[in-house]
Design a protein around this motif. Structure first.
Motif, PDB file in Angstrom:
ATOM      1  N   SER A   1      45.501 -42.285  -6.222  1.00  0.00           N
ATOM      2  CA  SER A   1      46.864 -42.011  -6.664  1.00  0.00           C
ATOM      3  C   SER A   1      46.969 -40.648  -7.345  1.00  0.00           C
ATOM      4  N   PRO A   2      48.089 -39.948  -7.161  1.00  0.00           N
ATOM      5  CA  PRO A   2      48.292 -38.676  -7.855  1.00  0.00           C
ATOM      6  C   PRO A   2      48.177 -38.854  -9.369  1.00  0.00           C
ATOM      7  N   THR A   3      47.509 -37.894 -10.007  1.00  0.00           N
ATOM      8  CA  THR A   3      47.264 -37.948 -11.449  1.00  0.00           C
ATOM      9  C   THR A   3      47.509 -36.573 -12.050  1.00  0.00           C
ATOM     10  N   ILE A   4      48.156 -36.516 -13.201  1.00  0.00           N
ATOM     11  CA  ILE A   4      48.389 -35.236 -13.860  1.00  0.00           C
ATOM     12  C   ILE A   4      47.606 -35.167 -15.171  1.00  0.00           C
ATOM     13  N   ILE A   5      46.909 -34.046 -15.371  1.00  0.00           N
ATOM     14  CA  ILE A   5      46.180 -33.795 -16.601  1.00  0.00           C
ATOM     15  C   ILE A   5      46.634 -32.439 -17.153  1.00  0.00           C
ATOM     16  N   GLU A   6      46.140 -32.106 -18.326  1.00  0.00           N
ATOM     17  CA  GLU A   6      46.315 -30.762 -18.861  1.00  0.00           C
ATOM     18  C   GLU A   6      44.949 -30.215 -19.238  1.00  0.00           C
ATOM     19  N   ALA A   7      44.645 -29.019 -18.782  1.00  0.00           N
ATOM     20  CA  ALA A   7      43.386 -28.345 -19.093  1.00  0.00           C
ATOM     21  C   ALA A   7      43.588 -26.853 -18.932  1.00  0.00           C
ATOM     22  N   ALA A   8      42.878 -26.074 -19.740  1.00  0.00           N
ATOM     23  CA  ALA A   8      42.990 -24.610 -19.717  1.00  0.00           C
ATOM     24  C   ALA A   8      44.435 -24.152 -19.899  1.00  0.00           C
ATOM     25  N   GLY A   9      45.198 -24.918 -20.668  1.00  0.00           N
ATOM     26  CA  GLY A   9      46.578 -24.557 -20.917  1.00  0.00           C
ATOM     27  C   GLY A   9      47.499 -24.734 -19.739  1.00  0.00           C
ATOM     28  N   LYS A  10      47.036 -25.447 -18.700  1.00  0.00           N
ATOM     29  CA  LYS A  10      47.831 -25.650 -17.492  1.00  0.00           C
ATOM     30  C   LYS A  10      47.964 -27.136 -17.185  1.00  0.00           C
ATOM     31  N   ARG A  11      49.141 -27.506 -16.723  1.00  0.00           N
ATOM     32  CA  ARG A  11      49.303 -28.845 -16.156  1.00  0.00           C
ATOM     33  C   ARG A  11      48.693 -28.820 -14.764  1.00  0.00           C
ATOM     34  N   GLN A  12      47.849 -29.797 -14.467  1.00  0.00           N
ATOM     35  CA  GLN A  12      47.158 -29.820 -13.182  1.00  0.00           C
ATOM     36  C   GLN A  12      47.367 -31.180 -12.510  1.00  0.00           C
ATOM     37  N   LEU A  13      47.745 -31.129 -11.252  1.00  0.00           N
ATOM     38  CA  LEU A  13      47.913 -32.328 -10.441  1.00  0.00           C
ATOM     39  C   LEU A  13      46.610 -32.579  -9.688  1.00  0.00           C
ATOM     40  N   LEU A  14      46.025 -33.745  -9.889  1.00  0.00           N
ATOM     41  CA  LEU A  14      44.773 -34.095  -9.235  1.00  0.00           C
ATOM     42  C   LEU A  14      45.037 -34.982  -8.035  1.00  0.00           C
ATOM     43  N   ILE A  15      44.519 -34.561  -6.896  1.00  0.00           N
ATOM     44  CA  ILE A  15      44.602 -35.330  -5.654  1.00  0.00           C
ATOM     45  C   ILE A  15      43.188 -35.482  -5.115  1.00  0.00           C
ATOM     46  N   TRP A  16      42.701 -36.718  -5.082  1.00  0.00           N
ATOM     47  CA  TRP A  16      41.377 -36.971  -4.522  1.00  0.00           C
ATOM     48  C   TRP A  16      41.545 -37.486  -3.102  1.00  0.00           C
ATOM     49  N   ASP A  17      41.397 -36.582  -2.126  1.00  0.00           N
ATOM     50  CA  ASP A  17      41.427 -37.020  -0.733  1.00  0.00           C
ATOM     51  C   ASP A  17      40.030 -37.459  -0.334  1.00  0.00           C
ATOM     52  N   ALA A  18      39.805 -37.698   0.938  1.00  0.00           N
ATOM     53  CA  ALA A  18      38.534 -38.271   1.369  1.00  0.00           C
ATOM     54  C   ALA A  18      37.385 -37.264   1.374  1.00  0.00           C
ATOM     55  N   GLN A  19      37.678 -35.998   1.030  1.00  0.00           N
ATOM     56  CA  GLN A  19      36.638 -34.977   1.050  1.00  0.00           C
ATOM     57  C   GLN A  19      36.476 -34.253  -0.277  1.00  0.00           C
ATOM     58  N   ASN A  20      37.573 -34.065  -1.000  1.00  0.00           N
ATOM     59  CA  ASN A  20      37.540 -33.241  -2.204  1.00  0.00           C
ATOM     60  C   ASN A  20      38.432 -33.802  -3.300  1.00  0.00           C
ATOM     61  N   LEU A  21      38.019 -33.536  -4.531  1.00  0.00           N
ATOM     62  CA  LEU A  21      38.916 -33.687  -5.660  1.00  0.00           C
ATOM     63  C   LEU A  21      39.616 -32.353  -5.838  1.00  0.00           C
ATOM     64  N   ASN A  22      40.936 -32.346  -5.652  1.00  0.00           N
ATOM     65  CA  ASN A  22      41.718 -31.116  -5.660  1.00  0.00           C
ATOM     66  C   ASN A  22      42.573 -31.026  -6.915  1.00  0.00           C
ATOM     67  N   SER A  23      42.670 -29.819  -7.467  1.00  0.00           N
ATOM     68  CA  SER A  23      43.585 -29.544  -8.561  1.00  0.00           C
ATOM     69  C   SER A  23      44.675 -28.615  -8.044  1.00  0.00           C
ATOM     70  N   LEU A  24      45.944 -29.020  -8.258  1.00  0.00           N
ATOM     71  CA  LEU A  24      47.091 -28.255  -7.770  1.00  0.00           C
ATOM     72  C   LEU A  24      48.050 -27.948  -8.922  1.00  0.00           C
ATOM     73  N   ASP A  25      48.849 -26.929  -8.732  1.00  0.00           N
ATOM     74  CA  ASP A  25      49.981 -26.680  -9.607  1.00  0.00           C
ATOM     75  C   ASP A  25      51.059 -27.708  -9.252  1.00  0.00           C
ATOM     76  N   PRO A  26      51.420 -28.613 -10.162  1.00  0.00           N
ATOM     77  CA  PRO A  26      52.383 -29.662  -9.800  1.00  0.00           C
ATOM     78  C   PRO A  26      53.774 -29.145  -9.483  1.00  0.00           C
ATOM     79  N   GLU A  27      54.100 -27.923  -9.907  1.00  0.00           N
ATOM     80  CA  GLU A  27      55.423 -27.381  -9.631  1.00  0.00           C
ATOM     81  C   GLU A  27      55.554 -26.807  -8.231  1.00  0.00           C
ATOM     82  N   THR A  28      54.437 -26.352  -7.664  1.00  0.00           N
ATOM     83  CA  THR A  28      54.475 -25.674  -6.365  1.00  0.00           C
ATOM     84  C   THR A  28      53.551 -26.279  -5.314  1.00  0.00           C
TER      85      THR A  28
END
Length: 438
Positions: free
Chosen positions: A223-250
């Motif tokens: 499931s999509p998960t949002i954290i905060e780290a390094a002063g940034k909001r980060q959207l975490l998406i764990w697909d079947a190959q990678n744990l990805n961090s995205l900008d949740p706004e874009t």
């Protein structure tokens, strides 16, 4: 501040319309598996807690959501014997009706229901997987074949809908669509798995696509998960190959870390504690990262092995005070050191008693200084978990096991905790269990 912080303030903004004693989405108000209500029993009464009401439901793995005096629970009505179709490697076609039921939280009385004819072609075709998300007068429900509905939470009227397979050329994962939709500001973020759109952000009010991102070979089930780290909001998406961090706004990628569980089974929600971030899954695939402090990024701390780390299958672990608590794929509840991956103890007791079952499951929810565990055998347990061991306080049978997996009967559905009660379902009924202290 809760030590199991997972972007607490951010997610609180997303569900600000919900009361503090609600459970309006997957894993609770803040998606951290913390039940904040006070005045809850210290131990279960002799003979088990009181059942305030029972209401019939049909097939489904999806747990209920509770918000504003209502309970929302999805199910699947079919004449097929889906117990005989619980084969992890076979897709049996099944026709039926996917429903979303809205019940009165105090009485269980039906308020409204939404019904749609659906054809399943997935393994384990016993109904929807996703807990509804309730926010701002709307309820968002995702079906097992990728049908996303936005409904009026009071009356059940359809506001907008999406069909992931038709709209995004997505293929249903082997075990169905299972990423619980997340409201973040004006966005509804969903794991879609379509062409050039593993994850898609929709306008939560209109359904308009705001952005899409990633192009994974398989979306997985996390499931999509949002954290905060390094002063940034980060959207975490764990697909079947990678744990990805995205900008949740874009949807723009920040960073990615490779972790590929067997059978594309990225299932658990990523868990953050301090500057540590954990994911894990089947076939001894677990990864501990340390998040960078100055810019979005992460460094590997350790990966699990046959003798270290935690490899959950159907549940999301709990991180607290430098330790991970969760059910490993071997069917044991474990405690693991965050910094090293060292296993401190393991036990089958809260999952299956003295027996050990592959993929054994129990769901963990923290209340005060103890945990409420709802296990695959239908038992509710109160226990304390610490680096020293598992300390059971009390246990009671709540629901019968109605589905089957790997030759044993199970209940694989995360309960909701609200109104000093537990709301739990199997494939025949949903119950409201009183847990208020006298």
């Amino acid at each position: 501040m809760n030590r199991n912080y997972v972007g607490l303030g951010i997610v609180c903004m997303a569900i600000s319309a919900a009361r503090a004693d609600d459970w309006p989405q997957w894993m609770g108000p803040n998606r951290d598996a913390v039940w904040a209500e006070k005045g809850i029993v210290e131990k279960l009464p002799e003979g088990g807690p009181k059942i305030l009401w029972r209401m019939p439901v049909a097939w489904g793995y999806a747990g209920p959501a509770v918000a504003n005096g209502k309970v929302y629970v999805p199910d699947f009505v079919t004449d097929a014997d889906v117990r005989k179709m619980s084969n992890p490697s076979k897709k049996d076609p099944v026709k039926g009706t996917e429903r979303l039921l809205c019940l009165d939280a105090k009485s269980g009385k039906e308020i409204w229901k939404r019904e749609d004819a659906r054809s399943y072609a997935i393994s384990y075709p016993a109904g929807p997987r996703c807990t509804p998300t309730v926010h701002g007068g709307k309820v968002y429900s995702l079906g097992a074949e990728g049908n996303l509905l936005c409904l009026d939470a009071e009356k059940g009227n359809l506001i907008w809908s999406k069909d992931f397979k038709a709209d995004y050329e997505a293929k249903a994962p082997m075990w169905g669509f299972a990423g619980h939709p997340l409201v973040d500001g004006q966005k509804l973020i969903c794991l879609v798995g379509g062409k050039n759109g593993t994850v898609v952000a929709f306008d939560k009010d209109t359904g308009k696509e705001l952005w899409k991102s990633l192009d994974a070979t398989a979306p997985g089930y996390s499931s999509p998960t949002i954290i905060e780290a390094a002063g940034k909001r980060q959207l975490l998406i764990w697909d079947a190959q990678n744990l990805n961090s995205l900008d949740p706004e874009t949807g723009k990628p920040y960073w990615a870390a490779a972790i590929e569980p067997a059978f594309a089974m990225s299932i658990m929600s990523p868990r953050k504690l301090g500057d540590y971030l954990f994911v894990g899954g089947i076939d001894r695939k677990s990864l501990m990262l340390k998040l960078d402090a100055d810019k979005p990024g992460a460094k590997e701390v350790w990966r699990g092995t046959t003798k270290s780390g935690l490899h959950p299958v159907n549940m999301t672990p709990f991180l607290e005070d430098g330790h991970i608590y969760g059910a490993d794929q071997v069917g044991e509840l474990m405690a693991v050191e965050i910094e090293t991956g060292k296993r401190l103890w393991q036990t089958t007791e809260p999952i299956s008693g003295a027996k050990k079952f592959s993929n054994g499951t129990t769901f963990l929810v923290k209340n005060g200084d103890r945990f409420f565990l709802f296990s695959e055998n239908g038992n509710l347990l109160i226990a304390k978990l610490s680096p020293k061991g598992y300390e059971e306080i009390s246990k009671a049978k709540i629901l019968e096991t109605t589905n089957v997996s790997f030759g044993r009967d199970v209940v694989w559905s995360h309960p909701a905790f609200a109104n000093k009660c537990m709301y739990a379902r199997n494939d025949k009924e949903i119950v409201c269990v009183l847990l208020a202290a006298e």
